[in-house]
Design an enzyme around this catalytic site. Sequence first.
Site, PDB file in Angstrom:
ATOM      1  CG  HIS A  97       0.857   7.049   4.096  1.00 29.06           C
ATOM      2  ND1 HIS A  97       1.222   6.223   3.079  1.00 29.06           N
ATOM      3  CD2 HIS A  97      -0.392   6.670   4.446  1.00 29.06           C
ATOM      4  CE1 HIS A  97       0.237   5.378   2.820  1.00 29.06           C
ATOM      5  NE2 HIS A  97      -0.755   5.628   3.639  1.00 29.06           N
TER       6      HIS A  97
ATOM      7  CG  ASP B 162      -3.944   6.777   2.455  1.00 32.20           C
ATOM      8  OD1 ASP B 162      -3.518   5.621   2.352  1.00 32.20           O
ATOM      9  OD2 ASP B 162      -4.608   7.189   3.432  1.00 32.20           O
TER      10      ASP B 162
ATOM     11  CG  HIS C  50      -1.636   1.253   1.492  1.00 29.99           C
ATOM     12  ND1 HIS C  50      -2.520   1.897   0.634  1.00 29.99           N
ATOM     13  CD2 HIS C  50      -1.519   2.061   2.570  1.00 29.99           C
ATOM     14  CE1 HIS C  50      -2.915   3.018   1.183  1.00 29.99           C
ATOM     15  NE2 HIS C  50      -2.327   3.155   2.350  1.00 29.99           N
TER      16      HIS C  50
ATOM     17  CD  GLU D 190      -3.146   5.998  13.371  1.00 30.43           C
ATOM     18  OE1 GLU D 190      -2.590   7.086  13.590  1.00 30.43           O
ATOM     19  OE2 GLU D 190      -4.113   5.580  14.014  1.00 30.43           O
ATOM     20  CG  ASP D 191      -1.038   1.367  10.631  1.00 28.17           C
ATOM     21  OD1 ASP D 191      -1.884   1.777  11.441  1.00 28.17           O
ATOM     22  OD2 ASP D 191      -1.211   1.350   9.402  1.00 28.17           O
TER      23      ASP D 191
ATOM     24  CG  ASP E 106     -22.868  14.703 -24.671  1.00 34.24           C
ATOM     25  OD1 ASP E 106     -23.507  13.756 -24.179  1.00 34.24           O
ATOM     26  OD2 ASP E 106     -23.007  15.875 -24.316  1.00 34.24           O
TER      27      ASP E 106
HETATM   28 MN    MN Z   1      -2.642   4.582   4.074  1.00 33.33          MN
END
Ligand code: MN
Length: 767
Positions: free
Chosen positions: A121, A188, A97, A125-126, A309
């Site tokens: 990024h 993201d 990712h 957080e992880d 169109d």
């Molecule tokens: Mn992410």
Amino acid sequence: MFLDGVQMVDAAYSTPARFHRVEPAYRMTPPSTPLPNLEEALAELAQWNVPTADELVAQMRTYLPSAEGELLKKAWLYGAAHHHGQRRKSGAPYYMHPVAVAQLIMRMRLDEASICAGLLHDVVEDTPVTTADITALFSEDIAHIVEGVTKLDKIPFSRTEHKQAENFRKMLIAMSKDIRVLLIKLCDRLHNMSTLEAMRPDKQQRIALETLEIYAPLANRLGMGWMKSQLEDLCFRYLYPDDYTSLKADVGQRRTEREAYVKRVVALIRTSLSAAGLDDVALSGRPKHLYGIYRKMKRQNLPYAQIYDAQGFRVLTDSVEQCYRALGVVHSKFTPIPGRFKDYIALSKANNYQSLHTTVMGPAGQQIEIQIRTKEMHRIAENGVAAHWRYKEAGKAISPKDEERFTWLKQLLEWNAGVSDNDEFLDNMKVDLFNDEVYTFTPAGELKVFPRGATPVDFAYAVHTRVGETALGAKVNGRITTLNTELRNGDVVEIMTRADSRPSRGWLDFVKTARAKTKIRNYIRQEQRSRALDIGRDLLEKAFRRGGYSLTRAEKHENFAKMLSRFRTQTFEELQIQVGYGKIAADEVVRWLLPTEEEGEPQPPPPPSPRRAKKMRGSGPATVVVAGINDVVVRLGRCCTPVPGDDIIGFVTRGRGITVHQYRCPRARDADPLRRIDVGWSDGAEDEVAPVTVRVHTGNSPGMLAEMTQRFRESGVNILQANCRAVNSRRAVNEFEVEVKNADQLASVIRGLKKLQFVHKVERVRA
Ligand code: MN
């Protein structure tokens, strides 16, 4: 802080086991912890064909040829090691990712720091990595971007109503501060949308809805048409799966037919252009994206077969001159539809978008849209952040402010596309957008938008009037703050109330919203009314009692209703309020209702001077206005005789209306603060005159009086009364009661008098 970055990474890249990171001392970790699991991580990523650091560097060099890519390699390894062991819902290594996000970032041709931030990024957080780690190992710049993206992830999005969504988009921009944060966030989201399949259906719906409401329009605003189309098609797929499937099938089925049509039109145009000597132009026709077609079908209520169109044609030339020639050719070959031709080359849009747009009647009687522009214009329109935003949102009102912002944004992106590795321009991007608004939340996550500078009081009134009126304090982000604290973007605000807490007049000094202002003023006016009611009842009660009567008996008097109408009031309460404000004298009410007892109550009016008494009649000097009340008896304090222009303050006086004093008058200072009332000079005050007494201390010589009165005349001041007396053979005191229009006029007279040789001192008389 870190081992020499470049060498370290090189070494680590060939022999991963030797890649070390040094923890900041305060983390209490051994000084040289090897990057965890780097070797296994590399092996697994290779197995899953995740693009390598070298591949990313090569991709970056296509537009940043002079970049060495050492930082990028380091970030790639760091991310790979820290995300190792984490998996996506699909079972693939999680690191796929961030790498995919980094590739999307490169598609936007952002700088190396942005690509690194893309790779990193999710680490804060992880994984156990902190922002401080990233600062130490990479740069503050990268750490800031990662922090920004992490922060955006935490914003709760709960509402989907249109206005809320718009505010939310603005807030994302405002909170991003650095535009790169926003662009990375969009990448993201795009990658998450493209891998949504593995999610639970309810999660798919929620994320798709949020994307359609917030992120796709944002991409559109920023002019990133390609990203907007991709996001929309992905949302379409999850939000309206049936419509998506059937439209996709329709498009597939008619593909051959449509492609043949496009080919035919392209060939027709090409032949005509060649005949006119325009051989080098690039010509293309392609179907619009699915969601765009779907929207058109919904809007026009037509099936796909009747959307003509569904594809757009584009002619790209080498020069402006060729654009107009191509247009001439197209218009002579096909009949133009009146009113559909737009020349954005001669008159470029505010965001610098340039192109010729026309719609013509094509073969088989179908309308076709054609855009003609130079290749350079096209490059800007595709890459520039804001190149498309106005065009796509035509018909919607856009404030000039928005235009400014996006023109500016687009310029930045243009520079980005033009120049390669110029660090300067990214610094310029770190600017607060929408800095005239502030976005805050209730503890439940509801978004509240205020003008910048707004305070918890504004917030409280925005929640509910009752909350505003009983607000005692506030908690901002869990911390107790004062009510005048300025709110900032992203603040979570909780108002603490207490039933017996009341609004304060002082709040008016700092609230920013019209709503709070009005509510506070209303409250104060209401409060003054109820105070007047109390005073009025009190006065009437006493007056009736003096006449051997009572208020309750008075209410039952046969002439009670008549009395109310005599005093032009509807209700008894109103009468009491008027008495409280002093508009009606309590004794007069008693005298009217109980005429027989009138003689026993002599009321000697003590007018200080005939003129002043005259002024007092009726509704008092029209020069003073009382906050929130019309038509009140106002008396100017005899002690300090304020004149228009003076700072003044009013006091409710029992039975005598409102007395106005100069703000610094000692009497005013001593008066009961509960009786204070806001007063000010009316706009017409200048035309009114007010009496004031001036005392002039002089020598004692003949002809003085004439000279002094001359000064008054020169300043246009009328003398009402003069009193001159000699103290002894050398000194005299002269008092003039005069009418002045305002404080300025009085000051000018006093200046004039002081210039006289025999004048020792001039003073304004205050009691
Ligand atoms: Mn992410």
